[in-house]
Scaffold this motif. Structure first.
Motif, PDB file in Angstrom:
ATOM      1  N   ASN A   5      18.137 -12.372  59.611  1.00  0.00           N
ATOM      2  CA  ASN A   5      16.903 -12.945  60.141  1.00  0.00           C
ATOM      3  C   ASN A   5      15.896 -13.258  59.029  1.00  0.00           C
ATOM      4  OD1 ASN A   5      15.396 -10.584  59.526  1.00  0.00           O
ATOM      5  ND2 ASN A   5      15.904  -9.654  61.493  1.00  0.00           N
ATOM      6  N   GLN A   6      14.759 -13.798  59.442  1.00  0.00           N
ATOM      7  CA  GLN A   6      13.750 -14.273  58.506  1.00  0.00           C
ATOM      8  C   GLN A   6      13.214 -13.164  57.606  1.00  0.00           C
ATOM      9  OE1 GLN A   6       9.350 -16.224  59.035  1.00  0.00           O
ATOM     10  NE2 GLN A   6      11.025 -17.176  60.173  1.00  0.00           N
ATOM     11  N   ASN A   7      12.917 -12.013  58.180  1.00  0.00           N
ATOM     12  CA  ASN A   7      12.400 -10.899  57.380  1.00  0.00           C
ATOM     13  C   ASN A   7      13.426 -10.435  56.348  1.00  0.00           C
ATOM     14  OD1 ASN A   7       9.952 -10.881  58.756  1.00  0.00           O
ATOM     15  ND2 ASN A   7      10.636  -9.358  60.243  1.00  0.00           N
ATOM     16  N   GLN A  83      11.758 -25.410  60.926  1.00  0.00           N
ATOM     17  CA  GLN A  83      12.435 -24.286  61.569  1.00  0.00           C
ATOM     18  C   GLN A  83      13.929 -24.602  61.664  1.00  0.00           C
ATOM     19  OE1 GLN A  83      10.017 -22.712  65.123  1.00  0.00           O
ATOM     20  NE2 GLN A  83       9.158 -24.752  64.846  1.00  0.00           N
ATOM     21  N   ASP A 101      18.653 -17.350  58.680  1.00  0.00           N
ATOM     22  CA  ASP A 101      17.404 -18.050  58.972  1.00  0.00           C
ATOM     23  C   ASP A 101      17.142 -19.135  57.938  1.00  0.00           C
ATOM     24  OD1 ASP A 101      14.562 -18.260  60.176  1.00  0.00           O
ATOM     25  OD2 ASP A 101      14.199 -17.887  58.045  1.00  0.00           O
ATOM     26  N   GLN A 103      14.251 -21.251  57.916  1.00  0.00           N
ATOM     27  CA  GLN A 103      12.841 -21.506  57.606  1.00  0.00           C
ATOM     28  C   GLN A 103      12.430 -20.846  56.296  1.00  0.00           C
ATOM     29  OE1 GLN A 103       9.994 -20.311  60.647  1.00  0.00           O
ATOM     30  NE2 GLN A 103       8.356 -20.199  59.123  1.00  0.00           N
ATOM     31  N   LYS A 104      12.763 -19.577  56.156  1.00  0.00           N
ATOM     32  CA  LYS A 104      12.370 -18.848  54.947  1.00  0.00           C
ATOM     33  C   LYS A 104      13.181 -19.313  53.737  1.00  0.00           C
ATOM     34  CE  LYS A 104       9.612 -16.294  54.819  1.00  0.00           C
ATOM     35  NZ  LYS A 104       8.187 -16.426  54.408  1.00  0.00           N
TER      36      LYS A 104
END
Length: 324
Positions: A5-7, A83, A101, A103-104
């Motif tokens: 995920n993004q984090n 996104q 992810d 986006q990041k």
């Protein structure tokens, strides 16, 4: 299959590491060791779009694609303009290894590519940075530029003064460097050694008449044939480098518009950044040269970043394993 995920992307993909990964993959692309197709773009309402960007890293034995939505209309809504996700397949078996992810990845790798270009093109003593734009890319470019040059002063401009002031407050708390809000683009760039244009503008925001000799420019905001952030004089004055020649010739309004106006010729592009890194083309000749890197964002950049993240996730037991 691993879902990251993004984090986790932010945790696993440090800027310094990403700059190294981008340098390596851009060299591989220019040397014919990586393959990608031009992005496929599906227009949506209000100038928004959905993009598909496939690529193949032969030396890493991975293939995949980024699927991303680009919604300039999201600016001011609290939603990001970019996104999406990156898929990662084993090219020898076809197994889907990961979904990461996007986006990041986009935020980090775009700035990392600009940093690689800056490392090879900007003057060694470049210390004044101008940022045109205050979004996620402005923040990541600030970090990236600090990694490759001894920046002591940053001037930031936004169409909305309040956004520039918010950016100044937030980034001053994060970095020990002077950040000044500029009320006009000219005030931001007139003394700059490095300029990063990271806006959502479709019309020129930067004019050649404002540039001082020796400046280096990273232009990464506009990515469609009819959109540009730079006026024709800026491009005409500069030695122009691109991430991928094919992409610039098909997608870059910053290049195509002055070309169609007759202000530059097709050979105005010196070459690709990957060629510059490998030493097969020349870079800056003098301290007075104006250099320009036009980045459009490439599938192989996303794929290389996702592959690095995947290996870090496996090593550190991050991500979520899903039967697929």
């Amino acid at each position: 299959m691993l879902v990251i995920n993004q984090n986790e992307v932010a945790e696993l993909l440090a800027m310094e590491s990403c700059i190294s990964v981008m340098e390596s993959v851009l060299k591989a692309l220019s040397a014919g060791q990586a393959v990608q197709s031009l992005r496929q773009v599906l227009p949506l309402q209000k100038s928004n779009l959905l993009g598909l960007m496939p690529g193949y890293l032969q030396h890493e034995e991975v293939a995949g694609a980024k699927i991303i939505s680009v919604f300039p209309s999201n600016h001011g809504s609290g939603l990001p303009s970019h996104q999406g996700l990156v898929t990662l397949f084993d090219s020898s078996t076809g197994v889907l290894k990961a979904i990461v992810d996007g986006q990041k990845i986009t935020a980090i790798r775009t700035a990392a590519v600009s940093a690689a270009a800056t490392r090879y093109l900007a003057r060694e003593d470049a210390e004044i940075l101008a940022l045109l734009g205050t979004g996620e890319q402005a923040k990541s470019h600030l970090e990236a530029m600090l990694r490759v040059r001894p920046i002591r002063e940053i001037k930031v401009w936004s169409r909305k003064l309040a956004k520039a002031q918010d950016f100044q407050i937030e980034m001053s708390q994060k970095y020990d460097v002077q950040i000044i809000v500029a009320e006009t683009v000219q005030a931001a760039v007139s003394a700059a050694d490095i300029i990063c244009t990271v806006t959502a503008s479709t019309e020129p925001v930067l004019k050649g008449e404002w540039l001082k000799p020796g400046v280096h420019i990273n232009a990464v905001g506009a990515c469609r044939p009819n959109d540009r952030e730079l006026d024709s004089e800026t491009v005409q004055l500069a030695k122009l480098y691109v991430d991928r020649l094919e992409s610039a010739q098909n997608e870059s309004g910053d290049y195509l518009i002055p070309l169609n106006e007759g202000k530059i010729t097709a050979d105005h592009i010196v070459g690709e950044i990957g060629e510059l890194i490998s030493g097969t083309i020349e870079g800056r000749r003098s301290a007075a040269d104006i250099t320009l890197f036009k980045g459009l964002g490439l599938a192989i950049e996303d794929l290389a970043a996702a592959n690095f993240i995947y290996h870090e996730a496996v090593r550190l037991h991050k991500g979520t394993e899903i039967a697929f």
